[in-house]
Design a protein around this motif. Sequence first.
Motif, PDB file in Angstrom:
ATOM      1  N   VAL A  56       0.852  -1.188   0.000  1.00  0.00           N
ATOM      2  CA  VAL A  56       0.000   0.000   0.000  1.00  0.00           C
ATOM      3  C   VAL A  56       0.885   1.235   0.000  1.00  0.00           C
ATOM      4  N   THR A  57       0.540   2.223  -0.844  1.00  0.00           N
ATOM      5  CA  THR A  57       1.340   3.427  -0.930  1.00  0.00           C
ATOM      6  C   THR A  57       0.464   4.655  -1.054  1.00  0.00           C
ATOM      7  N   GLY A  58       0.965   5.778  -0.594  1.00  0.00           N
ATOM      8  CA  GLY A  58       0.218   7.037  -0.657  1.00  0.00           C
ATOM      9  C   GLY A  58       1.040   8.141  -0.020  1.00  0.00           C
ATOM     10  N   MET A  59       0.831   9.365  -0.474  1.00  0.00           N
ATOM     11  CA  MET A  59       1.563  10.519   0.045  1.00  0.00           C
ATOM     12  C   MET A  59       0.718  11.291   1.045  1.00  0.00           C
ATOM     13  N   GLY A  60       1.390  11.955   1.992  1.00  0.00           N
ATOM     14  CA  GLY A  60       0.700  12.836   2.927  1.00  0.00           C
ATOM     15  C   GLY A  60      -0.350  12.118   3.750  1.00  0.00           C
ATOM     16  N   LYS A  61      -1.522  12.725   3.869  1.00  0.00           N
ATOM     17  CA  LYS A  61      -2.611  12.129   4.654  1.00  0.00           C
ATOM     18  C   LYS A  61      -3.037  10.794   4.053  1.00  0.00           C
ATOM     19  N   LEU A  83       4.489   1.214   1.791  1.00  0.00           N
ATOM     20  CA  LEU A  83       5.691   1.695   1.115  1.00  0.00           C
ATOM     21  C   LEU A  83       5.508   3.178   0.809  1.00  0.00           C
ATOM     22  N   HIS A  84       6.404   4.004   1.331  1.00  0.00           N
ATOM     23  CA  HIS A  84       6.334   5.441   1.069  1.00  0.00           C
ATOM     24  C   HIS A  84       6.718   5.690  -0.393  1.00  0.00           C
ATOM     25  N   PRO A  85       5.860   6.364  -1.174  1.00  0.00           N
ATOM     26  CA  PRO A  85       6.154   6.537  -2.600  1.00  0.00           C
ATOM     27  C   PRO A  85       7.395   7.379  -2.874  1.00  0.00           C
ATOM     28  N   GLY A  86       7.682   8.335  -1.985  1.00  0.00           N
ATOM     29  CA  GLY A  86       8.879   9.136  -2.171  1.00  0.00           C
ATOM     30  C   GLY A  86      10.142   8.313  -2.020  1.00  0.00           C
ATOM     31  N   GLU A  87      10.141   7.423  -1.029  1.00  0.00           N
ATOM     32  CA  GLU A  87      11.294   6.553  -0.815  1.00  0.00           C
ATOM     33  C   GLU A  87      11.363   5.465  -1.879  1.00  0.00           C
ATOM     34  N   ALA A  88      10.193   5.083  -2.411  1.00  0.00           N
ATOM     35  CA  ALA A  88      10.154   4.004  -3.403  1.00  0.00           C
ATOM     36  C   ALA A  88      10.995   4.346  -4.630  1.00  0.00           C
ATOM     37  N   MET A  95      11.747  -3.439  -2.638  1.00  0.00           N
ATOM     38  CA  MET A  95      10.959  -4.198  -1.667  1.00  0.00           C
ATOM     39  C   MET A  95       9.800  -4.926  -2.337  1.00  0.00           C
ATOM     40  N   ILE A  96       9.476  -4.520  -3.574  1.00  0.00           N
ATOM     41  CA  ILE A  96       8.364  -5.133  -4.301  1.00  0.00           C
ATOM     42  C   ILE A  96       8.889  -6.294  -5.142  1.00  0.00           C
ATOM     43  N   SER A  97       8.230  -7.440  -5.009  1.00  0.00           N
ATOM     44  CA  SER A  97       8.644  -8.644  -5.730  1.00  0.00           C
ATOM     45  C   SER A  97       7.577  -9.074  -6.714  1.00  0.00           C
ATOM     46  N   ALA A  98       7.970  -9.943  -7.634  1.00  0.00           N
ATOM     47  CA  ALA A  98       7.008 -10.529  -8.570  1.00  0.00           C
ATOM     48  C   ALA A  98       5.951 -11.274  -7.763  1.00  0.00           C
ATOM     49  N   GLY A  99       4.694 -11.083  -8.111  1.00  0.00           N
ATOM     50  CA  GLY A  99       3.607 -11.710  -7.382  1.00  0.00           C
ATOM     51  C   GLY A  99       2.951 -10.774  -6.391  1.00  0.00           C
ATOM     52  N   ASP A 100       3.597  -9.597  -6.143  1.00  0.00           N
ATOM     53  CA  ASP A 100       2.993  -8.610  -5.260  1.00  0.00           C
ATOM     54  C   ASP A 100       1.911  -7.813  -5.995  1.00  0.00           C
ATOM     55  N   LEU A 101       1.190  -7.029  -5.244  1.00  0.00           N
ATOM     56  CA  LEU A 101       0.123  -6.183  -5.794  1.00  0.00           C
ATOM     57  C   LEU A 101       0.192  -4.827  -5.095  1.00  0.00           C
ATOM     58  N   ILE A 102      -0.024  -3.756  -5.852  1.00  0.00           N
ATOM     59  CA  ILE A 102       0.043  -2.401  -5.302  1.00  0.00           C
ATOM     60  C   ILE A 102      -1.362  -1.830  -5.115  1.00  0.00           C
ATOM     61  N   ILE A 103      -1.600  -1.226  -3.944  1.00  0.00           N
ATOM     62  CA  ILE A 103      -2.780  -0.379  -3.743  1.00  0.00           C
ATOM     63  C   ILE A 103      -2.251   1.034  -3.565  1.00  0.00           C
ATOM     64  N   ALA A 104      -2.545   1.904  -4.516  1.00  0.00           N
ATOM     65  CA  ALA A 104      -2.080   3.285  -4.483  1.00  0.00           C
ATOM     66  C   ALA A 104      -3.248   4.204  -4.144  1.00  0.00           C
ATOM     67  N   ILE A 105      -3.009   5.121  -3.202  1.00  0.00           N
ATOM     68  CA  ILE A 105      -4.079   5.983  -2.698  1.00  0.00           C
ATOM     69  C   ILE A 105      -3.739   7.448  -2.951  1.00  0.00           C
ATOM     70  N   ASP A 112       2.162  13.226  -7.797  1.00  0.00           N
ATOM     71  CA  ASP A 112       3.373  13.134  -8.615  1.00  0.00           C
ATOM     72  C   ASP A 112       4.257  11.957  -8.207  1.00  0.00           C
ATOM     73  N   GLU A 113       4.380  11.746  -6.896  1.00  0.00           N
ATOM     74  CA  GLU A 113       5.262  10.684  -6.407  1.00  0.00           C
ATOM     75  C   GLU A 113       4.771   9.310  -6.849  1.00  0.00           C
ATOM     76  N   ILE A 114       3.451   9.141  -6.894  1.00  0.00           N
ATOM     77  CA  ILE A 114       2.896   7.849  -7.319  1.00  0.00           C
ATOM     78  C   ILE A 114       2.946   7.718  -8.839  1.00  0.00           C
ATOM     79  N   LEU A 115       2.634   8.804  -9.557  1.00  0.00           N
ATOM     80  CA  LEU A 115       2.676   8.761 -11.019  1.00  0.00           C
ATOM     81  C   LEU A 115       4.073   8.411 -11.522  1.00  0.00           C
ATOM     82  N   ALA A 116       5.099   8.840 -10.770  1.00  0.00           N
ATOM     83  CA  ALA A 116       6.477   8.544 -11.171  1.00  0.00           C
ATOM     84  C   ALA A 116       6.781   7.054 -11.091  1.00  0.00           C
ATOM     85  N   LEU A 117       6.014   6.332 -10.261  1.00  0.00           N
ATOM     86  CA  LEU A 117       6.258   4.891 -10.090  1.00  0.00           C
ATOM     87  C   LEU A 117       5.543   4.046 -11.138  1.00  0.00           C
TER      88      LEU A 117
END
Length: 331
Positions: A56-61, A83-88, A95-105, A112-117
């Motif tokens: 799970v990832t998301g910036m700020g609140k 996972l903090h998107p800025g650090e990602a 830290m993300i492996s094959a078989g994982d799934l992302i929930i982006a908020i 911007d930080e999430i779009l970059a990923l």
Amino acid sequence: MSVKPENLSEMFDFRRSAKAVLNIEKQAIEGLHQYLDETFVRACQLMLSCAGKIVVTGMGKSGHIGNKIAATLASTGTPAFFLHPGEASHGDLGMISAGDLIIAISNSGESDEILALLPVLKRRGIPLICMTGNPTSTMAKEANVHLCVRVEQEACPLGLAPTSSTTATLVMGDALAVALLEARGFTADDFALSHPGGSLGKRLLLRVGDLMHAGDLLPQVGIDATISQALLEVSSKGLGMTAVVDADGLLAGLFTDGDLRRILDLRVDIHSTSIAQVMTANCVTVRPEMMAAEAVKLMETKKINGLLVVDADKRPLGAFNMHDLLKAGVI
């Protein structure tokens, strides 16, 4: 002109403001019902089939909410971490492996930080679930599944501080976690394995066999013993009771310090009277596999302070009292 704190309550209606916030956020939660459609089902199916972890990832609140959602998923049977998107973008994508799934908020869906990923995630074939308040946003369009959490208004009167939107996102996360919990058949025992610490873990994990006094610590006398001999056993073992067993070692009854008080009123000769004459023959017993929390409820219902633990043949295995449960942190 400054206003003294003691006069502020006379000038401002704090309760009116708080009630307005609760009403707005209540409406935001009720509005989520319209989004529990086939996209919600697809999100659950995607998460349920995930062979790795939910990231799970998301910036700020949104990040704070995402952290809580990840923790809720992890504690209810769905392996997850935040996972903090800025650090990602600075190495933590490893830290993300094959078989994982992302929930982006992101409420706007344009973080911007999430779009970059997104290009990297797409290239690695990592499935993406996005939770936004804007179904036409870039994140919504790029997601494998988009969960809309749009709210009519923020509870902040300025419309600036994330309030209703973060509440709605958190509730949607809870809905996902609980739906998956039920789909997996996740039980209270499973939950306990994720929460071994503190009183919660003790109530869910601890069984009678874990805390009973057994072996030489088990108070026990033969059925031919006198009351005085039984009293010595009660006193030496310190549990306020003793089991009474027959010639085959099977439970015949129970004698407690409460029974002693009753027989003293009858002026019974404790040195010559057999314990069999004053014991409780049909006493309450439990099995070692019983949850300690269930034993507490039983003792409260029966208004008793201690219990004997027996096997299937009614052979005494151990004994415990309320003090043991208290010491173990069950109550």
